[in-house]
Design an enzyme around this catalytic site. Structure first.
Site, mmCIF file in Angstrom:
data_model
loop_
_atom_site.group_PDB
_atom_site.id
_atom_site.type_symbol
_atom_site.label_atom_id
_atom_site.label_comp_id
_atom_site.label_asym_id
_atom_site.label_seq_id
_atom_site.Cartn_x
_atom_site.Cartn_y
_atom_site.Cartn_z
ATOM 1 N N HIS A 1 -7.591 -3.288 10.058
ATOM 2 C CA HIS A 1 -7.356 -3.261 8.603
ATOM 3 C C HIS A 1 -6.178 -4.157 8.198
ATOM 4 O O HIS A 1 -5.304 -4.471 8.998
ATOM 5 C CB HIS A 1 -7.198 -1.826 8.062
ATOM 6 C CG HIS A 1 -5.958 -1.100 8.465
ATOM 7 N ND1 HIS A 1 -5.831 0.267 8.399
ATOM 8 C CD2 HIS A 1 -4.755 -1.534 8.923
ATOM 9 C CE1 HIS A 1 -4.632 0.626 8.792
ATOM 10 N NE2 HIS A 1 -3.954 -0.452 9.112
ATOM 11 N N ASP B 1 0.820 -1.209 0.000
ATOM 12 C CA ASP B 1 0.000 0.000 0.000
ATOM 13 C C ASP B 1 0.857 1.263 0.000
ATOM 14 O O ASP B 1 2.083 1.196 0.101
ATOM 15 C CB ASP B 1 -0.966 0.000 1.201
ATOM 16 C CG ASP B 1 -0.281 -0.318 2.524
ATOM 17 O OD1 ASP B 1 0.960 -0.333 2.570
ATOM 18 O OD2 ASP B 1 -0.995 -0.551 3.508
ATOM 19 N N ASN C 1 -7.687 -0.756 13.807
ATOM 20 C CA ASN C 1 -9.111 -0.951 13.478
ATOM 21 C C ASN C 1 -9.322 -2.279 12.750
ATOM 22 O O ASN C 1 -10.390 -2.524 12.205
ATOM 23 C CB ASN C 1 -9.604 0.210 12.598
ATOM 24 C CG ASN C 1 -8.853 0.299 11.285
ATOM 25 O OD1 ASN C 1 -7.926 -0.488 11.050
ATOM 26 N ND2 ASN C 1 -9.233 1.217 10.427
ATOM 27 N N GLU D 1 -9.896 -1.179 4.765
ATOM 28 C CA GLU D 1 -10.499 -0.685 5.998
ATOM 29 C C GLU D 1 -11.768 -1.475 6.342
ATOM 30 O O GLU D 1 -12.323 -2.170 5.484
ATOM 31 C CB GLU D 1 -10.841 0.802 5.828
ATOM 32 C CG GLU D 1 -9.634 1.691 5.513
ATOM 33 C CD GLU D 1 -8.781 2.004 6.741
ATOM 34 O OE1 GLU D 1 -8.493 1.097 7.539
ATOM 35 O OE2 GLU D 1 -8.381 3.170 6.881
#
Ligand code: F6R
Length: 243
Positions: free
Chosen positions: A137, A67, A135, A142
């Site tokens: 991810h 990413d 979170n 996400e």
């Protein structure tokens, strides 16, 4: 999915570094997708040391990006590009077969197609090593992402924007990321997910013992056909079941 709880971050990192080495030893032209971030940092320095000591031939290995933060230049120490260069490519003297996302692409759809095509033409990913976001991810997939996606642009959620500040020397606006998708994750022949420290214990519990759902993308590791989850005691501290 196979879970291993290590007594220390050092032992976890040593094991993960060895996995990267083994992948290359069994396939000289291996395609590796290696996450950036704090969790794999020690893994990479141990891998670099081992690869140098053992004079491993890395000339045929391909490195594909996981990413990148859109709009963050590769010269910025917080960029994924900069991290990989500092922690892997420069210390190993690697200058070719590096396939990273352009954070300033004129056309991000084309940039994603280009990455998908690169991975396809290389025959897929042999080893994908990812971290676990606060979170849940994976890369920048996400909560609520689709399992069917390949490379895509993702609006970052508030946790990622906030937690991501730790990589930057000054407050930085983080809005979007460009990332490989969960389809890449599922199709990787071997996936390693690693996490360490108390701060990851709650998300680890949700990912490994809660409902399997795209609301916690890391929970999907339980559906991967060949995945190893490597965590230390602290990260495992909220699990009901430990090995
Ligand atoms: C980094 C990435 C992220 C991180 C995750 C955990 O390339 O894709 O998903 O793996 O946010 O980051 P750390 O390891 O810094 O806690």
């Amino acid at each position: 999915m196979e879970l291993t709880v290590f007594s220390s971050y050092d032992k976890l990192s040593e094991f993960a570094a060895e996995q990267i080495l083994q992948t290359i030893k069994s396939k000289a032209e291996a395609v590796l997708c290696l996450a950036t971030g704090e969790s794999p940092k020690l893994t990479y320095s141990m891998f670099v040391q081992k690869a140098k000591e053992q004079k491993i031939d890395l000339t045929k290995v391909h490195f594909v990006a996981l990413d990148e933060w859109i709009g963050i230049p590769s010269t910025n120490p917080g960029s994924c590009h900069h991290f990989l260069k500092e922690n892997l490519f420069s210390p190993l003297g690697i200058t070719k077969n590096i396939h990273l996302f352009d954070a300033f692409a004129a056309d991000y759809t084309k940039e994603c197609e280009k990455m998908n095509e690169t991975i396809r033409s290389l025959g897929g990913i042999d080893l994908m090593l990812v971290g676990i976001g606060m979170n849940g991810h994976i890369g920048f997939n996400e909560p609520g992402t689709l399992e069917t996606l390949y490379a895509h642009v993702q609006e970052l959620d508030s946790t990622t924007r906030q937690v991501g500040q730790k990589y930057f020397t000054e407050k930085t606006e983080l809005n979007k990321g460009i990332t490989l998708g969960l389809s890449h994750f599922f199709e990787a022949r071997h996936a390693i997910m690693l996490a360490n420290g108390k701060k990851k214990s709650s998300i680890i519990k949700s990912a490994l013992e809660g409902t399997i759902s795209t609301q916690i993308p890391t929970s999907l590791v339980r559906k991967h056909l060949n995945a190893q989850v490597l965590i230390d005691q602290e990260a495992a501290s909220e699990l009901a079941q430990r090995n």
